[in-house]
Design a protein around this motif. Sequence first.
Motif, PDB file in Angstrom:
ATOM      1  N   HIS A 261       8.245   2.745  -7.713  1.00 38.30           N
ATOM      2  CA  HIS A 261       7.789   1.503  -7.080  1.00 38.30           C
ATOM      3  C   HIS A 261       6.271   1.564  -6.963  1.00 38.30           C
ATOM      4  N   SER A 262       5.600   0.447  -7.217  1.00 43.18           N
ATOM      5  CA  SER A 262       4.143   0.514  -7.310  1.00 43.18           C
ATOM      6  C   SER A 262       3.402  -0.485  -6.441  1.00 43.18           C
ATOM      7  N   GLY A 263       4.071  -1.507  -5.883  1.00 46.41           N
ATOM      8  CA  GLY A 263       3.312  -2.551  -5.225  1.00 46.41           C
ATOM      9  C   GLY A 263       3.824  -2.970  -3.866  1.00 46.41           C
ATOM     10  N   HIS A 264       2.881  -3.299  -2.966  1.00 45.44           N
ATOM     11  CA  HIS A 264       3.194  -4.009  -1.731  1.00 45.44           C
ATOM     12  C   HIS A 264       3.106  -5.512  -1.995  1.00 45.44           C
ATOM     13  N   PHE A 265       3.640  -6.251  -1.062  1.00 45.28           N
ATOM     14  CA  PHE A 265       3.604  -7.712  -1.154  1.00 45.28           C
ATOM     15  C   PHE A 265       4.189  -8.161  -2.490  1.00 45.28           C
ATOM     16  N   PHE A 266       5.241  -7.418  -2.918  1.00 41.13           N
ATOM     17  CA  PHE A 266       5.931  -7.702  -4.161  1.00 41.13           C
ATOM     18  C   PHE A 266       4.966  -7.774  -5.339  1.00 41.13           C
ATOM     19  N   GLY A 267       4.038  -6.817  -5.327  1.00 45.13           N
ATOM     20  CA  GLY A 267       3.198  -6.611  -6.484  1.00 45.13           C
ATOM     21  C   GLY A 267       1.761  -7.042  -6.370  1.00 45.13           C
ATOM     22  N   LEU A 268       1.341  -7.666  -5.284  1.00 48.27           N
ATOM     23  CA  LEU A 268      -0.030  -8.153  -5.195  1.00 48.27           C
ATOM     24  C   LEU A 268      -1.005  -7.089  -4.708  1.00 48.27           C
ATOM     25  N   ILE A 269      -0.508  -6.024  -4.076  1.00 46.97           N
ATOM     26  CA  ILE A 269      -1.358  -4.956  -3.551  1.00 46.97           C
ATOM     27  C   ILE A 269      -0.778  -3.618  -3.988  1.00 46.97           C
ATOM     28  N   SER A 270      -1.648  -2.705  -4.412  1.00 49.06           N
ATOM     29  CA  SER A 270      -1.186  -1.381  -4.800  1.00 49.06           C
ATOM     30  C   SER A 270      -0.564  -0.659  -3.616  1.00 49.06           C
ATOM     31  N   ALA A 271       0.540   0.037  -3.875  1.00 49.83           N
ATOM     32  CA  ALA A 271       1.238   0.757  -2.810  1.00 49.83           C
ATOM     33  C   ALA A 271       0.643   2.129  -2.536  1.00 49.83           C
ATOM     34  N   TYR A 272      -0.423   2.497  -3.247  1.00 48.62           N
ATOM     35  CA  TYR A 272      -0.994   3.829  -3.117  1.00 48.62           C
ATOM     36  C   TYR A 272      -2.343   3.755  -2.421  1.00 48.62           C
ATOM     37  N   ASN A 273      -2.397   4.348  -1.228  1.00 52.04           N
ATOM     38  CA  ASN A 273      -3.620   4.343  -0.430  1.00 52.04           C
ATOM     39  C   ASN A 273      -4.708   5.131  -1.154  1.00 52.04           C
ATOM     40  N   PRO A 274      -5.851   4.513  -1.444  1.00 50.27           N
ATOM     41  CA  PRO A 274      -6.874   5.189  -2.256  1.00 50.27           C
ATOM     42  C   PRO A 274      -7.719   6.205  -1.512  1.00 50.27           C
ATOM     43  N   ASN A 275      -7.635   6.281  -0.186  1.00 50.24           N
ATOM     44  CA  ASN A 275      -8.602   7.066   0.569  1.00 50.24           C
ATOM     45  C   ASN A 275      -8.455   8.566   0.368  1.00 50.24           C
ATOM     46  N   LEU A 276      -7.246   9.036   0.098  1.00 47.52           N
ATOM     47  CA  LEU A 276      -7.061  10.451  -0.188  1.00 47.52           C
ATOM     48  C   LEU A 276      -6.796  10.695  -1.662  1.00 47.52           C
TER      49      LEU A 276
END
Length: 845
Positions: A261-276
């Motif tokens: 699975h790759s997206g939040h909001f059914f694909g509009l936002i990446s599901a992977y937090n970039p900060n780490l």
Amino acid sequence: MVLIKWLFFLLLSISCICQGQETSKKIPLSEVIITLEKQFNIKFSYAVEDVATITIDKPKPSLTLLETIDYLNSKTLLNFKALDDRYITVSVLNKTVSVCGIVLADANKLPLIGASVFINNIKRSTITNENGKFSLKNISITATLTISYIGFESRNFTAQELFFAQNNCKEIVLTTRNEELNQVLIPVYLTPGLQKYLDGSTVLNTKKFAILPGLIDPDILQSIQALPGVESTNESIANINVRGGTNDQNLVLWDNIKMYHSGHFFGLISAYNPNLTNKVVVSKNGTSAQYSDGVSSTINMYTKDLVTNTFSGGAGINSISTDAFLEIPITKKVEFHISGRRAITDLFSTPTYTKYFNRSFQDTEINADSDQRETTSDFYFYDYTAKVLFDLSEKHQFRANIIGINNALDYSERFFTNANKTESKTSNLSQKNSGYGGNWKAQWTSKLSTDFITYFSKYNIDANDYRVETDQRLTEANEVQETGIKVNANYKTNNHSNLLLGYQFNETGMLNQTTVSNPIYSSTKKEVLLNHALFSEVEYNKNKTYLRVGVRLNYFQKFKKFLVEPRINIRQQVSDHFALKLEGEFKNQSTTQIVDFEDDFLGVEKRRWILVNNKDIPIATSKQASLGVEFNTKKFNLEATTFYKLVDGITASNQGFYNSFQYKNAHGNYIVKGIEFLANKTARQYSIWASYTFSTNNYEFDTFTPVSFPNNADIRHSASFGFYYLLLKNLKIAVGGIWRNGTPYTTPIQDNETTQSGNNTMVNYGSPNSTTLDNFMRLDASLNYNFNLSAAVKASFTAGVINATNQDNVINRYYKVNPTNSKDAIQVDNKSLGLTPNLSFRVNF
């Protein structure tokens, strides 16, 4: 007699040499102190840790006690003070010093230009110059400096160690990692933080990331869409099309954990937090033999992997979500990283949320208007990551990871009957992906290293939909569980080549379940597949030639089937400015997604993962080849790449057809041919780029009529441009645009728009994908400002706007039967995001 004289002379010479070496060799200060205590009958009072790491030349025996104390004070940063004739105290001087060093590569002792020098406790930093030299002033003597360079092992030094050699700067030699052969080719690719490697892969360094048009943070899966050949036909991260492939044909790895699975909001936002996330490697072709699956591409995300012994973190908020992360040192060898993000959409609405919500749920029952019912919906998402870093020793490292992703939608409806009564229903949708992984790296010798990887990934989607008008409850579930083990052995044959040998095992289980209450119906399907693989490759880099050649042998235990997959990646520098690039690969995939329009999840999520059975759902295979030319001069980069891709074993059920093949079972292939262009000019303050892709993408299904027709993701022409500019020291701006052909769609037959099949009325579609939508156009912009809240706390404010001109783009078109007149078909248009602003504020310490 002569022999005895020669032996005596040889022994005498060796003795003199040894004595000479001994007198010039530095010895630990702790040993010097013990010797002096005996020599002068005195006692030193000191803390063991203050002298443990200090070495000096042994003082001459002829010195008096006072002369010896002066000598110790001149050679160390300690204060030796005589209290009386018997006792001497030793203390650390509380002062700042100047340090310097020369950073060299271990293979040829050449200077490393641009190596990072980071002062951990105060976060000051610098880089080495063209001679590999650096210098820093006013550094606390207790400070620790980390020196790093891509492709090399980082090293830590105390300011005290570097101070001793300030008049003759200390030579610091960094040892190469196994991956040093694949060096950085272009350090700034489109924008700071994007880099290109010799093997053609693109690396996103989120820590150094500047901005891209429309983005307010380094959204991983949004950022890679700036690359030529990477599209999203419906603006969704959940539907990234790499050179015409479907999203389920992208292998997505997070710290070696396979994600479904790759997206939040059914694909509009990446599901992977970039900060780490430390870096993201995207490979479109010529993939390493250690990776399988992903017949279209490989997206490999790595989190921070260095034990820095520094407490740091950050937090931020934007119009959709809030997040925080921490890097917590436990001991000198153990560190803990944690991050979390949660939507704020269920607490209050913002203009950005409204735009995203309407875009995600258009043409669903959630947004359907009716005078006979009232609807309310509550949507939120969250994700979290955690990582333990344990350096067992200098040669052994252990890492453990966990990641969790969740999307939740609760939907309620009140239905008004003719008798002035109300009935209510509640439906919900939950989408989760969690992963657990472990990694043990071992450096057995200077040439041999191993990497043992294990992971477990679990994906769930559960929907509960109660339909008042039919008194029917529909429950659906899709579950994936995968366990994987991989062992890599790297042998560095010499300074120019590596040999990789490895083994991988995967056990994948999938469940699909559907139940209906009225009429009663239940279906449950479970499948398990065991895969084994052996792989090997050689990597070579010398004299302007980069070569990686490998082969992977796959065995599918259930089918007793072998697949052999060769891989090749060659780059040859033919002159100072020109290089040729050749890539090729065979790959396979044993998992796929099907799209079921009849049993949708509240009209939102229609994709479910299934395993191949090697019959009506065969193993998907791909064959890719690409040939390119590169031109580089004075930070101007020009690339042209022609490519060919054949993907066989696709099924009609996983293509999302809106045509006469919508409910048919068949398997076929698609062929993509095209050429990509990219021009990029970078300078200290700006970067400007333009790209263009031309491609043809056609299906072939032997049992369909016609046999061949355009692919759903067939985009003949696609162009983009953008620029990044550093307006002021802390102020950046990015503006960019996209233009491409509309995607194909199928229209009903004129004057005969519907057809009857038993008791069902369906749209009577004409020739498949024979018409295209209007051209897609979008202009995006972002603005970023950085400032310091204090010496240790940095802040940033970012504003972004997607579709700044509010262009009315149709991204999908299909038809459905008119409920009031079954002879007519209604046209349904799904539209892209309109003008969508977003704001972000972050602090980091």
